[in-house]
Design an enzyme around this catalytic site. Structure first.
Site, short mmCIF file in Angstrom:
data_model
loop_
_atom_site.label_atom_id
_atom_site.label_comp_id
_atom_site.label_asym_id
_atom_site.label_seq_id
_atom_site.Cartn_x
_atom_site.Cartn_y
_atom_site.Cartn_z
N HIS A 79 0.84 -1.23 0.00
CA HIS A 79 0.04 0.03 0.01
C HIS A 79 0.96 1.24 -0.10
O HIS A 79 0.61 2.23 -0.77
CB HIS A 79 -0.89 0.01 1.32
CG HIS A 79 -1.86 1.22 1.36
ND1 HIS A 79 -2.94 1.34 0.46
CD2 HIS A 79 -1.78 2.15 2.36
CE1 HIS A 79 -3.80 2.36 0.80
NE2 HIS A 79 -2.98 3.07 1.83
N GLN A 81 4.12 1.62 -1.13
CA GLN A 81 4.55 1.73 -2.32
C GLN A 81 3.63 2.15 -3.35
O GLN A 81 4.14 2.93 -4.34
CB GLN A 81 5.31 0.34 -2.75
CG GLN A 81 6.55 -0.08 -2.03
CD GLN A 81 7.47 0.61 -2.26
OE1 GLN A 81 7.78 1.34 -3.11
NE2 GLN A 81 8.32 0.79 -1.00
N ASP A 82 2.40 1.59 -3.23
CA ASP A 82 1.59 2.21 -4.32
C ASP A 82 1.12 3.75 -4.27
O ASP A 82 1.14 4.37 -5.10
CB ASP A 82 0.06 1.55 -4.05
CG ASP A 82 -0.92 1.58 -5.06
OD1 ASP A 82 -0.53 1.52 -6.20
OD2 ASP A 82 -2.00 2.06 -4.74
N HIS A 83 1.03 4.03 -2.89
CA HIS A 83 0.98 5.42 -2.67
C HIS A 83 2.08 6.45 -3.29
O HIS A 83 1.96 7.46 -3.96
CB HIS A 83 0.80 5.80 -1.05
CG HIS A 83 -0.41 5.98 -0.64
ND1 HIS A 83 -1.01 7.14 -0.66
CD2 HIS A 83 -1.33 5.40 0.10
CE1 HIS A 83 -2.30 7.17 -0.07
NE2 HIS A 83 -2.31 5.80 0.39
#
Length: 112
Positions: A79, A81-83
């Site tokens: 999450h 890293q996605d942000h």
């Protein structure tokens, strides 16, 4: 501080700074839409600063992994890293949108 706690703080740094960068980039677009180009440019710089902080967190984990000390991958890490990746993409797009508004207003802008 335990390793798990340290990883959690690093991940939260990704999430918080990624979110701040994306918010700053959105504020840059809103400012440019109003013709407030100095504010838009400042907001893009603020986004860059937040991304820099997020990268520091990420680099620490990558360095640890590269030195042979594996970092546990969790849903929270994914999450974070996605942000970060979404914030980077959004910041780049925001700079282009700000330039479009500047061009429409006849204001000088960088074409790099």
């Amino acid at each position: 501080m335990g390793e798990e706690q340290q990883n959690l703080e690093t991940i939260m740094g990704l999430i918080i700074n990624g979110g701040n960068a994306k918010s700053d980039a959105m504020e840059a677009i809103r400012a440019a839409k109003k013709g407030q180009f100095d504010e838009a440019d400042q907001k893009l710089k603020d986004a860059d600063a937040a991304l820099g902080e997020a990268h520091k967190s990420q680099t620490g984990m990558l360095t640890k992994e590269a030195s042979g000390d594996p970092v546990a991958v969790s849903l929270l890490m994914v999450h974070g890293q996605d942000h970060l990746m979404n914030a980077i993409t959004f910041r780049d797009l925001a700079a282009e949108v700000v330039d479009v508004y500047k061009k429409m207003a006849g204001v000088e802008f960088s074409e790099d």
